[in-house]
Scaffold this motif. Structure first.
Motif, PDB file in Angstrom:
ATOM      1  N   ARG A  20       6.718  -0.777   6.418  1.00 47.97           N
ATOM      2  CA  ARG A  20       6.661  -0.348   4.877  1.00 47.97           C
ATOM      3  C   ARG A  20       5.375  -0.926   4.232  1.00 47.97           C
ATOM      4  NH1 ARG A  20      11.485  -1.657   3.975  1.00 47.97           N
ATOM      5  NH2 ARG A  20      12.250   0.457   4.342  1.00 47.97           N
ATOM      6  N   CYS A  21       5.071  -2.286   4.709  1.00 43.05           N
ATOM      7  CA  CYS A  21       4.068  -2.689   3.686  1.00 43.05           C
ATOM      8  C   CYS A  21       2.809  -2.277   4.386  1.00 43.05           C
ATOM      9  CB  CYS A  21       3.869  -4.223   4.352  1.00 43.05           C
ATOM     10  SG  CYS A  21       5.203  -5.422   3.518  1.00 43.05           S
ATOM     11  N   VAL A  22       2.647  -1.719   5.782  1.00 43.70           N
ATOM     12  CA  VAL A  22       1.507  -1.299   6.325  1.00 43.70           C
ATOM     13  C   VAL A  22       1.440   0.314   5.670  1.00 43.70           C
ATOM     14  CG1 VAL A  22       0.225  -0.260   8.362  1.00 43.70           C
ATOM     15  CG2 VAL A  22       1.515  -2.264   8.520  1.00 43.70           C
ATOM     16  N   PHE A  23       2.282   0.872   5.605  1.00 44.85           N
ATOM     17  CA  PHE A  23       2.000   2.124   4.957  1.00 44.85           C
ATOM     18  C   PHE A  23       1.777   2.112   3.480  1.00 44.85           C
ATOM     19  CE2 PHE A  23       4.945   4.020   8.500  1.00 44.85           C
ATOM     20  CZ  PHE A  23       4.062   4.506   9.193  1.00 44.85           C
ATOM     21  N   TYR A  24       2.329   1.105   2.849  1.00 42.19           N
ATOM     22  CA  TYR A  24       2.038   0.951   1.508  1.00 42.19           C
ATOM     23  C   TYR A  24       0.588   0.614   1.204  1.00 42.19           C
ATOM     24  CZ  TYR A  24       2.593  -0.991  -3.300  1.00 42.19           C
ATOM     25  OH  TYR A  24       2.508  -1.305  -4.709  1.00 42.19           O
ATOM     26  N   MET A  25       0.103  -0.146   1.757  1.00 47.33           N
ATOM     27  CA  MET A  25      -1.339  -0.590   1.751  1.00 47.33           C
ATOM     28  C   MET A  25      -2.309   0.966   2.139  1.00 47.33           C
ATOM     29  SD  MET A  25      -1.516  -3.487   0.760  1.00 47.33           S
ATOM     30  CE  MET A  25      -3.159  -3.813   0.878  1.00 47.33           C
ATOM     31  N   ILE A  26      -1.926   1.612   3.280  1.00 45.70           N
ATOM     32  CA  ILE A  26      -2.620   2.549   3.482  1.00 45.70           C
ATOM     33  C   ILE A  26      -2.628   3.685   2.525  1.00 45.70           C
ATOM     34  CG2 ILE A  26      -2.752   4.685   4.849  1.00 45.70           C
ATOM     35  CD1 ILE A  26      -1.668   2.935   7.331  1.00 45.70           C
ATOM     36  N   LEU A  27      -1.438   3.870   1.682  1.00 47.66           N
ATOM     37  CA  LEU A  27      -1.392   4.727   0.442  1.00 47.66           C
ATOM     38  C   LEU A  27      -2.142   4.412  -0.695  1.00 47.66           C
ATOM     39  CD1 LEU A  27       2.271   5.804   0.678  1.00 47.66           C
ATOM     40  CD2 LEU A  27       0.594   7.261   1.376  1.00 47.66           C
ATOM     41  N   LEU A  28      -2.193   2.838  -0.654  1.00 51.68           N
ATOM     42  CA  LEU A  28      -3.139   2.285  -1.929  1.00 51.68           C
ATOM     43  C   LEU A  28      -4.251   2.684  -1.714  1.00 51.68           C
ATOM     44  CD1 LEU A  28      -1.306  -1.001  -2.828  1.00 51.68           C
ATOM     45  CD2 LEU A  28      -0.868   1.386  -3.922  1.00 51.68           C
ATOM     46  N   LEU A  29      -4.959   2.585  -0.434  1.00 47.54           N
ATOM     47  CA  LEU A  29      -6.257   2.901  -0.109  1.00 47.54           C
ATOM     48  C   LEU A  29      -6.956   4.273   0.190  1.00 47.54           C
ATOM     49  CD1 LEU A  29      -6.750  -0.357   2.124  1.00 47.54           C
ATOM     50  CD2 LEU A  29      -7.338  -0.213  -0.034  1.00 47.54           C
ATOM     51  N   THR A  30      -5.987   5.342  -0.134  1.00 46.05           N
ATOM     52  CA  THR A  30      -6.467   6.512   0.244  1.00 46.05           C
ATOM     53  C   THR A  30      -7.365   7.087  -0.771  1.00 46.05           C
ATOM     54  OG1 THR A  30      -4.415   7.294  -0.999  1.00 46.05           O
ATOM     55  CG2 THR A  30      -4.238   7.462   1.592  1.00 46.05           C
ATOM     56  N   PRO A  31      -7.656   6.690  -1.967  1.00 46.53           N
ATOM     57  CA  PRO A  31      -8.434   7.321  -2.813  1.00 46.53           C
ATOM     58  C   PRO A  31     -10.133   7.151  -2.259  1.00 46.53           C
ATOM     59  CG  PRO A  31      -6.744   6.152  -4.266  1.00 46.53           C
ATOM     60  CD  PRO A  31      -6.504   5.849  -2.552  1.00 46.53           C
ATOM     61  N   ILE A  32      -9.992   5.767  -1.639  1.00 45.45           N
ATOM     62  CA  ILE A  32     -11.429   5.347  -1.122  1.00 45.45           C
ATOM     63  C   ILE A  32     -12.058   6.598  -0.372  1.00 45.45           C
ATOM     64  CG2 ILE A  32     -12.991   3.709  -0.036  1.00 45.45           C
ATOM     65  CD1 ILE A  32     -10.905   1.637  -0.968  1.00 45.45           C
ATOM     66  N   PRO A  33     -11.380   6.794   1.045  1.00 44.55           N
ATOM     67  CA  PRO A  33     -11.980   7.855   1.612  1.00 44.55           C
ATOM     68  C   PRO A  33     -12.128   9.205   1.165  1.00 44.55           C
ATOM     69  CG  PRO A  33      -9.782   7.080   2.547  1.00 44.55           C
ATOM     70  CD  PRO A  33     -10.206   6.269   1.397  1.00 44.55           C
ATOM     71  N   ALA A  34     -10.864   9.339   0.354  1.00 41.65           N
ATOM     72  CA  ALA A  34     -10.859  10.800  -0.242  1.00 41.65           C
ATOM     73  C   ALA A  34     -12.165  10.916  -1.158  1.00 41.65           C
ATOM     74  CB  ALA A  34      -9.619  10.802  -1.271  1.00 41.65           C
ATOM     75  N   PHE A  35     -12.737   9.776  -2.083  1.00 39.30           N
ATOM     76  CA  PHE A  35     -13.690  10.000  -2.979  1.00 39.30           C
ATOM     77  C   PHE A  35     -14.906  10.131  -2.101  1.00 39.30           C
ATOM     78  CE2 PHE A  35     -17.041   8.235  -5.155  1.00 39.30           C
ATOM     79  CZ  PHE A  35     -16.990   8.580  -6.495  1.00 39.30           C
ATOM     80  N   ILE A  36     -14.988   9.391  -1.002  1.00 35.80           N
ATOM     81  CA  ILE A  36     -16.290   9.635  -0.247  1.00 35.80           C
ATOM     82  C   ILE A  36     -16.501  11.139   0.661  1.00 35.80           C
ATOM     83  CG2 ILE A  36     -17.565   8.654   1.821  1.00 35.80           C
ATOM     84  CD1 ILE A  36     -16.185   6.007   1.136  1.00 35.80           C
ATOM     85  N   ILE A  37     -15.554  11.381   0.994  1.00 35.64           N
ATOM     86  CA  ILE A  37     -15.218  12.728   1.612  1.00 35.64           C
ATOM     87  C   ILE A  37     -15.716  13.835   0.689  1.00 35.64           C
ATOM     88  CG2 ILE A  37     -13.687  14.566   2.561  1.00 35.64           C
ATOM     89  CD1 ILE A  37     -12.382  12.437   3.937  1.00 35.64           C
ATOM     90  N   SER A  38     -15.259  13.628  -0.727  1.00 38.88           N
ATOM     91  CA  SER A  38     -15.593  14.749  -1.609  1.00 38.88           C
ATOM     92  C   SER A  38     -16.851  14.763  -2.154  1.00 38.88           C
ATOM     93  CB  SER A  38     -14.494  14.349  -2.689  1.00 38.88           C
ATOM     94  OG  SER A  38     -13.233  14.666  -2.321  1.00 38.88           O
ATOM     95  N   LEU A  39     -17.588  13.684  -1.914  1.00 42.93           N
ATOM     96  CA  LEU A  39     -19.002  13.656  -2.275  1.00 42.93           C
ATOM     97  C   LEU A  39     -19.719  14.692  -1.442  1.00 42.93           C
ATOM     98  CD1 LEU A  39     -19.495   9.917  -2.973  1.00 42.93           C
ATOM     99  CD2 LEU A  39     -19.476  11.779  -4.621  1.00 42.93           C
ATOM    100  N   PHE A  40     -19.343  14.941  -0.430  1.00 42.97           N
ATOM    101  CA  PHE A  40     -20.266  15.676   0.661  1.00 42.97           C
ATOM    102  C   PHE A  40     -19.583  17.222   0.657  1.00 42.97           C
ATOM    103  CE2 PHE A  40     -19.954  11.364   2.573  1.00 42.97           C
ATOM    104  CZ  PHE A  40     -21.293  11.081   2.390  1.00 42.97           C
ATOM    105  N   MET A  41     -18.488  17.452  -0.270  1.00 41.47           N
ATOM    106  CA  MET A  41     -18.025  18.652  -0.268  1.00 41.47           C
ATOM    107  C   MET A  41     -18.548  19.767  -1.299  1.00 41.47           C
ATOM    108  SD  MET A  41     -16.080  18.562   2.249  1.00 41.47           S
ATOM    109  CE  MET A  41     -14.734  20.045   2.134  1.00 41.47           C
ATOM    110  N   GLY A  42     -18.950  20.645  -1.050  1.00 42.10           N
ATOM    111  CA  GLY A  42     -19.627  21.716  -1.899  1.00 42.10           C
ATOM    112  C   GLY A  42     -20.351  22.795  -1.783  1.00 42.10           C
ATOM    113  N   THR A  43     -20.815  23.863  -2.484  1.00 37.19           N
ATOM    114  CA  THR A  43     -21.552  24.973  -1.975  1.00 37.19           C
ATOM    115  C   THR A  43     -22.858  24.621  -1.946  1.00 37.19           C
ATOM    116  OG1 THR A  43     -21.624  25.779  -4.242  1.00 37.19           O
ATOM    117  CG2 THR A  43     -19.761  26.493  -2.857  1.00 37.19           C
TER     118      THR A  43
END
Length: 350
Positions: A20-43
């Motif tokens: 549960r602690c591992v999953f909790y830390m993963i969920l807390l850190l998800t905005p970082i890869p989501a932000f980086i990935i979204s920078l490269f998305m677009g037309t």
């Protein structure tokens, strides 16, 4: 019997806690890869990863970029503010949904079902098209709060709020404000009507730094209040007698959470339109992973909700040559999930 005995074993409990602690830390850190990935998305395909890295490096160091002008404008005036606004909206809807489910002790409750989003939508449309001198966010907050009070007062009988009455009251409240919104659509001209219809579908294509500045304070304030008091949601999830025995005044904290959730949700709706079922999907996904403890549920819903909505927005603007309103995608994802939750609740799976 073997499974029940193993679940009580201290080693098994320790492993469960560790996971549960591992999953909790993963969920807390998800905005970082989501932000980086979204920078490269677009037309705009000319904005390559190398150019993006160079632009960020030059922005941090203060040096002049070789790719200033169009590239810099697309990145820092279009993509970055859109990602920031999307994450704020996703966090506001997700945390508010988790808080409302705890307050009303109903796993199928969300701001959309209670009529809060419809009330905010009516207030925002009223300020945009009928009385443009009124600021959008405060008017949306006022009408969303009125919608929630109306739904709650209709559902509350003899000091209690039943699940069925609450859902029915929310449906009726949504219908009333949807009808009032339809009157505005009927009264305005075709150009304003087109704007309202597109806004009601939920869209983030008008994101800019001014809108981020408009919503950041009420969303942070609303989310901050709910996070600071989140442990009290565990008491509110029990019966009112049990909550009082723990030193928690149920009605007082219900009002606090309702006001904070309304503030955050109305600010999100005022700039993004109606983005359906995010407040229902995200808290349940997090609850399935971490359990019902609101001390973990609300922070994880914040980060996962922000990441979830920004990834959905990436698909909305990248699947086709035209952009799909994000509210359509969230509803298509959320509707089957809602039916699954409803079926599970009817079978006693809660």
């Amino acid at each position: 019997m073997i499974r029940q005995d193993s679940e009580k074993h201290p080693v098994f409990s320790s492993l469960q806690h560790h996971k549960r602690c591992v999953f909790y830390m993963i969920l807390l850190l998800t905005p970082i890869p989501a932000f980086i990935i979204s920078l490269f998305m677009g037309t705009y395909s000319h904005l390559t990863p190398n150019i993006i890295i160079e632009l960020f490096y030059n922005r941090v160091t203060g040096t002049q970029s070789l790719h200033a002008g169009m590239y810099e404008s697309v990145l820092f005036n279009m993509r970055v503010p859109r990602i920031c606004m999307t994450m704020l909206v996703g966090a506001a809807l997700s945390v508010s949904g988790a808080a409302f489910q705890g307050v009303f002790r109903n796993p199928l409750v969300s701001p959309d079902i209670l009529g809060l989003a419809s009330g905010a939508a009516f207030g925002a449309a009223l300020s945009m098209c009928i009385i443009p001198d009124l600021p959008t966010a405060p008017v949306a907050f006022l009408f969303s709060f009125l919608a929630l009070i109306f739904a709650w007062s209709m559902a509350r009988t003899r000091g209690e709020t039943s699940v069925v009455n609450l859902v029915l009251a929310g449906v009726m409240t949504s219908a009333i404000f949807s009808s009032l919104l339809a009157l505005i659509q009927f009264a305005v001209d075709s150009k304003a009507l087109q704007s309202i219809v597109f806004w009601m579908m939920g869209s983030l294509n008008t994101a800019c730094w001014s809108k981020v500045q408009l919503i950041i304070l009420p969303i942070i304030l609303g989310i901050g209040i709910m996070l600071i008091l989140r442990w009290r949601l565990n008491a509110l999830s029990m019966s009112e007698e049990e909550a009082r025995s723990l030193g928690v005044h149920p009605e007082r904290y219900k009002l606090v959470f309702i006001t904070a959730g309304t503030l955050a949700t109305s600010a999100a709706v005022s700039v993004a339109g109606i983005i359906g079922l995010v407040g229902l999907i995200v808290p349940h996904v997090v609850r399935m992973i971490l359990g019902p403890d609101h001390r973990l549920l609300l922070p994880a819903s914040l980060t996962f909700g922000a990441s979830f909505l920004v990834i959905v927005d990436d698909f909305a603007r990248s699947l086709f040559t035209f952009e799909i309103p994000i509210g359509i995608l969230t509803t298509l994802i959320g509707a089957p999930f809602f039916l699954y939750l409803l079926r599970r609740s009817q079978s006693g799976g809660w």
